[in-house]
Design a protein around this motif. Structure first.
Motif, PDB file in Angstrom:
ATOM      1  N   ASP A 147       0.854  -1.247  -0.028  1.00 26.92           N
ATOM      2  CA  ASP A 147      -0.221   0.219  -0.130  1.00 26.92           C
ATOM      3  C   ASP A 147       0.908   1.272   0.046  1.00 26.92           C
ATOM      4  O   ASP A 147       0.483   2.358  -0.716  1.00 26.92           O
ATOM      5  N   ARG A 148       2.179   1.362   0.495  1.00 24.02           N
ATOM      6  CA  ARG A 148       2.966   2.431   0.588  1.00 24.02           C
ATOM      7  C   ARG A 148       3.673   2.815  -0.626  1.00 24.02           C
ATOM      8  O   ARG A 148       3.960   3.685  -0.952  1.00 24.02           O
ATOM      9  N   PHE A 149       3.520   1.719  -1.675  1.00 23.01           N
ATOM     10  CA  PHE A 149       4.311   1.917  -2.793  1.00 23.01           C
ATOM     11  C   PHE A 149       3.021   2.177  -3.861  1.00 23.01           C
ATOM     12  O   PHE A 149       3.382   1.911  -5.174  1.00 23.01           O
ATOM     13  N   ALA A 150       1.865   2.560  -3.358  1.00 27.30           N
ATOM     14  CA  ALA A 150       0.693   2.653  -4.403  1.00 27.30           C
ATOM     15  C   ALA A 150       0.901   4.036  -5.078  1.00 27.30           C
ATOM     16  O   ALA A 150       1.474   4.924  -4.669  1.00 27.30           O
ATOM     17  N   SER A 151       0.522   4.001  -6.500  1.00 28.27           N
ATOM     18  CA  SER A 151       0.546   5.140  -7.395  1.00 28.27           C
ATOM     19  C   SER A 151      -0.733   5.708  -7.563  1.00 28.27           C
ATOM     20  O   SER A 151      -1.821   4.957  -7.432  1.00 28.27           O
ATOM     21  N   THR A 152      -0.976   6.812  -7.929  1.00 28.56           N
ATOM     22  CA  THR A 152      -2.255   7.538  -8.324  1.00 28.56           C
ATOM     23  C   THR A 152      -2.366   8.026  -9.844  1.00 28.56           C
ATOM     24  O   THR A 152      -1.254   8.663 -10.175  1.00 28.56           O
ATOM     25  N   THR A 153      -3.650   7.680 -10.686  1.00 30.45           N
ATOM     26  CA  THR A 153      -3.610   8.087 -11.570  1.00 30.45           C
ATOM     27  C   THR A 153      -4.812   9.164 -11.802  1.00 30.45           C
ATOM     28  O   THR A 153      -5.971   8.513 -11.398  1.00 30.45           O
ATOM     29  N   PRO A 154      -4.777  10.370 -12.417  1.00 33.56           N
ATOM     30  CA  PRO A 154      -6.064  11.014 -12.529  1.00 33.56           C
ATOM     31  C   PRO A 154      -7.011  10.273 -13.368  1.00 33.56           C
ATOM     32  O   PRO A 154      -6.864   9.438 -14.257  1.00 33.56           O
ATOM     33  N   VAL A 155      -8.489  10.312 -12.801  1.00 35.34           N
ATOM     34  CA  VAL A 155      -9.393   9.869 -13.834  1.00 35.34           C
ATOM     35  C   VAL A 155     -10.666  10.614 -13.940  1.00 35.34           C
ATOM     36  O   VAL A 155     -10.787  11.600 -13.022  1.00 35.34           O
ATOM     37  N   VAL A 237      -9.827  13.753  -8.823  1.00 38.97           N
ATOM     38  CA  VAL A 237     -10.103  12.369  -8.526  1.00 38.97           C
ATOM     39  C   VAL A 237      -9.172  11.645  -9.163  1.00 38.97           C
ATOM     40  O   VAL A 237      -8.654  11.635 -10.149  1.00 38.97           O
ATOM     41  N   ALA A 238      -8.299  10.839  -8.337  1.00 41.08           N
ATOM     42  CA  ALA A 238      -7.404   9.842  -8.722  1.00 41.08           C
ATOM     43  C   ALA A 238      -7.469   8.324  -8.170  1.00 41.08           C
ATOM     44  O   ALA A 238      -7.930   8.394  -7.104  1.00 41.08           O
ATOM     45  N   ALA A 239      -7.201   7.496  -9.000  1.00 43.81           N
ATOM     46  CA  ALA A 239      -7.525   6.061  -8.842  1.00 43.81           C
ATOM     47  C   ALA A 239      -6.086   5.461  -8.314  1.00 43.81           C
ATOM     48  O   ALA A 239      -4.945   5.871  -8.746  1.00 43.81           O
ATOM     49  N   ARG A 240      -6.044   4.793  -7.033  1.00 48.92           N
ATOM     50  CA  ARG A 240      -4.792   4.237  -6.509  1.00 48.92           C
ATOM     51  C   ARG A 240      -4.456   2.968  -7.261  1.00 48.92           C
ATOM     52  O   ARG A 240      -5.440   1.911  -7.387  1.00 48.92           O
ATOM     53  N   GLU A 241      -3.264   2.891  -7.632  1.00 46.92           N
ATOM     54  CA  GLU A 241      -3.017   1.476  -8.256  1.00 46.92           C
ATOM     55  C   GLU A 241      -1.963   0.846  -7.362  1.00 46.92           C
ATOM     56  O   GLU A 241      -0.800   1.359  -7.082  1.00 46.92           O
ATOM     57  N   LEU A 242      -2.149  -0.384  -7.182  1.00 44.09           N
ATOM     58  CA  LEU A 242      -1.137  -0.931  -6.298  1.00 44.09           C
ATOM     59  C   LEU A 242      -0.214  -2.154  -7.112  1.00 44.09           C
ATOM     60  O   LEU A 242      -0.663  -2.384  -8.296  1.00 44.09           O
ATOM     61  N   PRO A 243       0.913  -1.842  -6.618  1.00 38.35           N
ATOM     62  CA  PRO A 243       1.881  -2.876  -7.636  1.00 38.35           C
ATOM     63  C   PRO A 243       1.635  -4.012  -7.649  1.00 38.35           C
ATOM     64  O   PRO A 243       1.062  -4.843  -6.525  1.00 38.35           O
TER      65      PRO A 243
END
Length: 482
Positions: A147-155, A237-243
């Motif tokens: 979870d600490r290495f999650a990234s966010t992408t605008p949606v 709004v940004a989606a969180r993406e987990l590795p």
């Protein structure tokens, strides 16, 4: 000087002291000298006024009063030492007789440490949790790291649970916007529970550029505890993406090459943590069992002072740093003032009993504290206080707190002796070997039993504080009174 001790109850005595007048001479001389420096008499140089003139001008009674005030602490201390007493707090002194040239007599009532009988404690048996790390525990630890290495992408869609929204907040109470109720550009993960109650429902389903209003009770700020109407504007709004959980993630998040190695290290760390928790649990349970074996009378005034000190520290230091008052804290805890006072009194009583019993054990077992032990304890205390060892040591010395630290270490060693003699088994019936854990943790266990409890980090007040700290670290502006 003659002195006698009368026991009023197991924790209070009355000292009766009689002092021949000649023993007051040093204090009388000092009194004349002091008055000489403070007054002016025509015809005499300052500091050269004869004693008889001072008596005539200002009265012998003033000189005697000054001399007695100067001498009393010494005579009281001599009487305490002669009676082999351990006084607690300040005495109540009453001068019963003062005859010029003949005698000074006084009484002093003071609380004392009670005489304790420490029974055989070798039969103490306690049961603690077994050290067990499941696959689910490891999964949870790895997920937290992931979870600490999650990234966010605008949606460009409506916000959903787990998304990160950028929001502006405006809080009103009785139709008026609060000065500290406006915040802009706040980053918030839906479902984290780090801001106001009701905000998750308010922002879920909103797209960037949308807004909604909800009602929530403020957790801090100028209108703490009041119902506020809060307007929330979603600006992004940004989606969180987990590795992916694979070897690449292990290399990204740790020094390991494979996910299997990372999981093995996580299991090892969890086991070490549970071993430490097990040792702490054993120490706490052994201490409780020891306290049950010893009858400990407590001076009422000492207990009242301890309760008041703990309450003051909680109100003016711990809660004050969180922007909260005692009423707000009790509301969050779901406790009445009476329940809180009863719990605080119980905790204070346990703290005093712990110190009395373990101090008696220090004397009984003839335990001493070496410089290396004191230094190690100082280093641990400095680390927990957030100060450097040098800063902490300086503060301890300047505050005259070195004896307090020595006492903590000594009491920790006394508890370690009892833990070593006790039988500790886990819930599987296995005997637990605490030899490696005792020395490191007992001083902290004793300290925890003797101090007032801090608000738990898991309660709503602490969570609101953590959210504010996160906002400050990321450069976000303002607070909403949350």
């Amino acid at each position: 000087m003659k002195s006698a001790v009368e026991t009023l109850n197991p924790t209070r005595v009355r000292l009766t002291v009689e002092v021949p007048f000649e023993e007051l001479k040093p204090s009388l001389d000092a009194a004349y000298k002091k008055i000489n420096q403070q007054v002016t008499v025509p015809g005499f140089r300052k500091g050269k006024i004869p004693a008889r003139v001072i008596d005539q001008r200002f009265g012998r009674g003033a000189v005697l009063e000054e001399a007695v005030n100067d001498a009393l602490p010494k005579f009281y201390t001599d009487a305490v030492n002669e009676g082999d007493l351990n006084p607690l707090g300040q005495p109540e002194v009453d001068i019963t007789e003062l005859k010029d040239g003949e005698v000074l007599a006084f009484t002093a009532e003071v609380d004392i440490r009670p005489a304790l009988e420490i029974p055989d404690y070798s039969g103490i048996e306690v049961t603690v949790d077994a050290v067990e790390v499941t696959d689910e525990d490891v999964d949870k630890a790895v997920e937290q790291l992931r979870d600490r290495f999650a990234s966010t992408t605008p949606v460009e869609r409506a916000a959903a649970e787990g998304d990160v929204v950028t929001i502006d907040l405006e809080a009103k109470v009785d139709g008026e916007i609060l000065e500290d109720g406006v915040a802009q550009g706040v980053s918030y993960t839906i479902g984290s529970g780090e801001l106001l109650d009701g905000i998750d429902e308010a922002v879920t389903g909103l797209e960037a550029g949308s807004s909604s209003t909800f009602t929530s009770e403020l957790k801090g700020g100028s209108a703490q505890g009041k119902e506020a109407e809060v307007k929330v504007d979603v600006t992004a709004v940004a989606a969180r993406e987990l590795p992916e959980l694979d070897d690449d993630f292990a290399q990204l998040a740790s020094e390991f090459d494979t996910l299997e190695e990372l999981r093995a290290d996580s299991r090892k760390r969890l086991e070490q943590s549970k071993v430490y928790e097990q040792a702490t649990q054993a120490q706490e349970k052994v201490l409780d069992a020891l306290l049950e074996l010893v009858e400990v009378p407590i001076p009422e005034k000492l207990l009242e002072d301890e309760v008041n000190t703990r309450k003051h520290n909680l109100e003016h230091h711990q809660l004050g740093q969180m922007g909260m008052d005692l009423d707000g804290y009790l509301k969050i805890q779901g406790k009445t003032a009476e329940e809180f006072d009863a719990e605080l009194r119980e905790q204070a009583e346990k703290g005093i009993r712990t110190q009395f019993v373990l101090d008696e054990l220090v004397n009984k077992e003839k335990l001493s504290v070496g410089q290396e032990e004191l230094t190690e304890h100082l280093m641990r205390r400095a680390q927990s206080s957030g100060m450097s060892p040098d800063q902490f040591a300086q503060a301890v010395v300047e505050g005259g707190q070195v004896p307090m630290l020595v006492g903590e270490v000594a009491r920790g060693k006394a508890l370690a002796v009892v833990v070593e003699a006790a039988t500790v088994k886990d819930t599987n019936g296995e005997v637990v070997d605490l030899e490696d854990e005792e020395e490191d943790g007992t001083a902290e266990t004793v300290e925890a039993a003797s101090e007032e409890p801090a608000p738990e980090s898991g309660d709503a007040a602490a969570e609101g504080q953590e959210a504010s700290e996160k906002a400050a670290k990321t450069g976000e502006t303002g607070e909403t009174g949350a």
